[in-house]
Design an enzyme around this catalytic site. Structure first.
Site, mmCIF file in Angstrom:
data_model
loop_
_atom_site.group_PDB
_atom_site.id
_atom_site.type_symbol
_atom_site.label_atom_id
_atom_site.label_comp_id
_atom_site.label_asym_id
_atom_site.label_seq_id
_atom_site.Cartn_x
_atom_site.Cartn_y
_atom_site.Cartn_z
ATOM 1 C CE LYS A 164 -40.900 17.078 51.607
ATOM 2 N NZ LYS A 164 -40.566 17.941 50.463
ATOM 3 C CB SER A 219 -39.336 19.217 46.853
ATOM 4 O OG SER A 219 -37.997 18.853 46.880
ATOM 5 C CB SER A 269 -37.340 16.325 48.846
ATOM 6 O OG SER A 269 -38.217 17.394 49.116
HETATM 7 N N1 GLN Z 1 -33.985 18.846 44.410
HETATM 8 C C1 GLN Z 1 -33.729 20.096 45.041
HETATM 9 C C2 GLN Z 1 -32.683 19.935 46.105
HETATM 10 O O1 GLN Z 1 -32.183 18.875 46.251
HETATM 11 C C3 GLN Z 1 -34.989 20.692 45.552
HETATM 12 C C4 GLN Z 1 -35.449 20.167 46.831
HETATM 13 C C5 GLN Z 1 -36.712 20.803 47.315
HETATM 14 O O2 GLN Z 1 -37.450 21.464 46.577
HETATM 15 N N2 GLN Z 1 -36.982 20.626 48.593
HETATM 16 O O3 GLN Z 1 -32.337 20.837 46.791
#
Ligand code: GLN
Length: 471
Positions: free
Chosen positions: A78, A177, A153
């Site tokens: 990532k 994410s 994400s």
């Molecule tokens: N979807 C969540 C957010 O937008 C989680 C993101 C994540 O786990 N990095 O914050």
């Protein structure tokens, strides 16, 4: 031709050891796929120029007998994981030219066993989002059906594995994410216990919630990668020392379903049906499934969207145009900050920064932040108590199946609902996994979500391996 579709870490290891093919052959096979598919999918933002040199190091380990399971395994990273000498942008313009000056602890560990890092993959900007549409470097398509988002994400992370452009990959999970995108692409994704994997060298988002974890095609691959990065690190103050790690291996095959939580609004019918079917299958395998009462768990999402922006606004203050990445010139120092941050951050990041700054401002701090922290403690306690009665808590991973591009990006609240079932594990710091559990009538992947007590990743792997045989 190496069959990448059905390749596992174990199989690759055997073949490399037996000399059926070399690490270079394996890496080249992945590079071919990336060349062919990445222009459509946009999973990789960069393929590292030194991959073949890395492959040579791994080959040496096979020759001199020091190879382990992760030696020569091609993985994707990532874009928020620091790999010395390589760009890590968190898929943001503000870090577009930022080159890591050291290795993340997990990179150090994997490097020492000769793992091959293929490249960095797309994500929502600074890991904020559930569809990878907030990346400054374009959308990543879902390899299962390119009309749909891959989740987020870690959208590029899952896409790299799902398109057979990496054997496994590393993502980060602050509210879901790793798990939600894994469920959107038919993969397995693990968020380890908070403190079980070092975050030193991971670009911070919301530090009390962030964790790093593996994504793969099956439970065993995810377990192997997890074991390779699960270690104490003195450079991460939240890392759990060895002596505190549990030896308890009790397992009663009792799973809890928070029924009233599942009865809430906005949960897709097909998702619920699929979940029911998964439960039936597990029952046939000898699992006992009981209803558990978790009246506070429904507040997790609200708590998350207070704590997360608050921590983000503090963590991202470091991107000021002076120390890192993008810097837009001006005569006045304030204008350097304002211009750089105005241009460098995308819309979703700016939304969270505004929210977080407001939440932490004088007069609101108690009403929002302190209250959220109290509710967080209460949720954690509620979960800890329930694990006296059950080994794990099961739900669907996402309240709805993969959605189309643009479907939720104009309505932040509907996007935030993606995290409904995944956020409680981050709030409580407990481990959780998403397993592929079938497809919708439109052929879109669905996920089954399991949460276990702190430090009990072993429970997730046990249930996961049973579950895998049933689906
Ligand atoms: N979807 C969540 C957010 O937008 C989680 C993101 C994540 O786990 N990095 O914050």
């Amino acid at each position: 031709m190496i069959d990448l579709k059905d390749l596992t870490i174990q199989k690759a290891h055997e073949s490399l050891k037996n000399g059926e093919y070399t690490v270079t052959d394996l890496v080249n096979a992945y590079l071919e796929v990336i060349k062919e598919k990445n222009k459509d999918i946009n999973a990789y933002l960069e393929v590292y120029s030194d991959v073949l040199d890395q492959a040579k190091v791994a080959e040496e380990m096979f020759k001199n007998g020091t190879a382990t399971l992760m030696t020569g395994i091609p993985i994707a990273l990532k874009d928020n994981i620091l790999f010395d000498g390589h760009i890590a942008s968190a898929s943001s313009k503000i870090l577009g030219n930022y080159k890591a000056t050291y290795d993340a602890d997990i990179i150090k560990q994997l490097k020492s066993v000769g793992t091959v890092f293929l490249g960095r993959v797309n994500m929502d900007e600074f890991a904020m989002g559930s569809s990878t549409e907030t990346s400054a470097y374009g959308n990543t398509k879902n390899p299962v059906n390119p009309l749909y988002v891959p989740g987020g994400s870690s959208g590029g992370v899952v896409a790299s594995v799902a398109m057979n452009g990496a054997l496994v990959a590393l993502g980060s999970d602050t509210g879901g994410s790793i798990r939600q995108p894994a469920s959107f692409t038919g993969l397995v994704g693990l968020k380890p216990t908070y403190g079980n994997v070092s975050r030193s060298g991971i670009i911070s988002m919301a530090s009390s919630l962030d964790q790093v974890g593996p994504i793969g095609k099956n439970v065993s691959d995810v377990e192997i990668l997890y074991e390779a990065i699960n270690a104490y690190d003195k450079n991460d103050s939240t890392s759990i020392p060895k002596e505190k790690r549990v030896k308890d291996k009790s397992f009663r095959k009792i799973l809890g379903v928070p029924k009233s939580f599942l009865a809430g609004d906005g949960i897709d019918k097909e998702v619920l049906e699929n979940f029911e079917q998964s439960c039936e299958k597990l029952k046939k395998e000898g699992y006992k499934i009981v209803d558990v009462s978790l009246p506070l768990i429904k507040y997790s999402l609200a708590v998350y969207y207070i704590i997360q922006p608050a921590e983000v606004s503090s963590n991202l203050a470091r991107y000021d145009g002076i120390r890192y990445g993008l810097s837009l010139e001006s005569d006045k120092l304030y204008d350097v900050y304002a211009k750089t941050r105005g241009v460098g951050f995308g819309k979703e990041v700016r939304r969270r920064l505004l929210l977080g700054t407001y939440i932490l401002s004088h007069g609101y701090y108690d009403a929002y932040y302190n209250k959220a922290v109290k509710v967080r403690d209460a949720i954690s306690l509620e979960l800890r108590n329930i694990f006296k009665d059950v080994d794990a808590i099961i739900t669907p991973t996402s309240p709805f199946p993969p959605f189309k591009f643009g479907e939720k990006s104009k309505d932040p609240v509907s996007m935030y609902l993606s995290d409904l079932f995944t956020v409680p594990a981050n709030i409580a710091g407990i481990p959780a996994i998403s397993l592929p559990s079938g497809i919708t009538k439109d052929g879109l992947p669905l996920g089954f979500h399991i949460m276990a007590p702190e430090l009990r990743e072993d429970i997730l792997f046990l249930i996961g391996k049973d579950f895998e045989k049933l689906v």
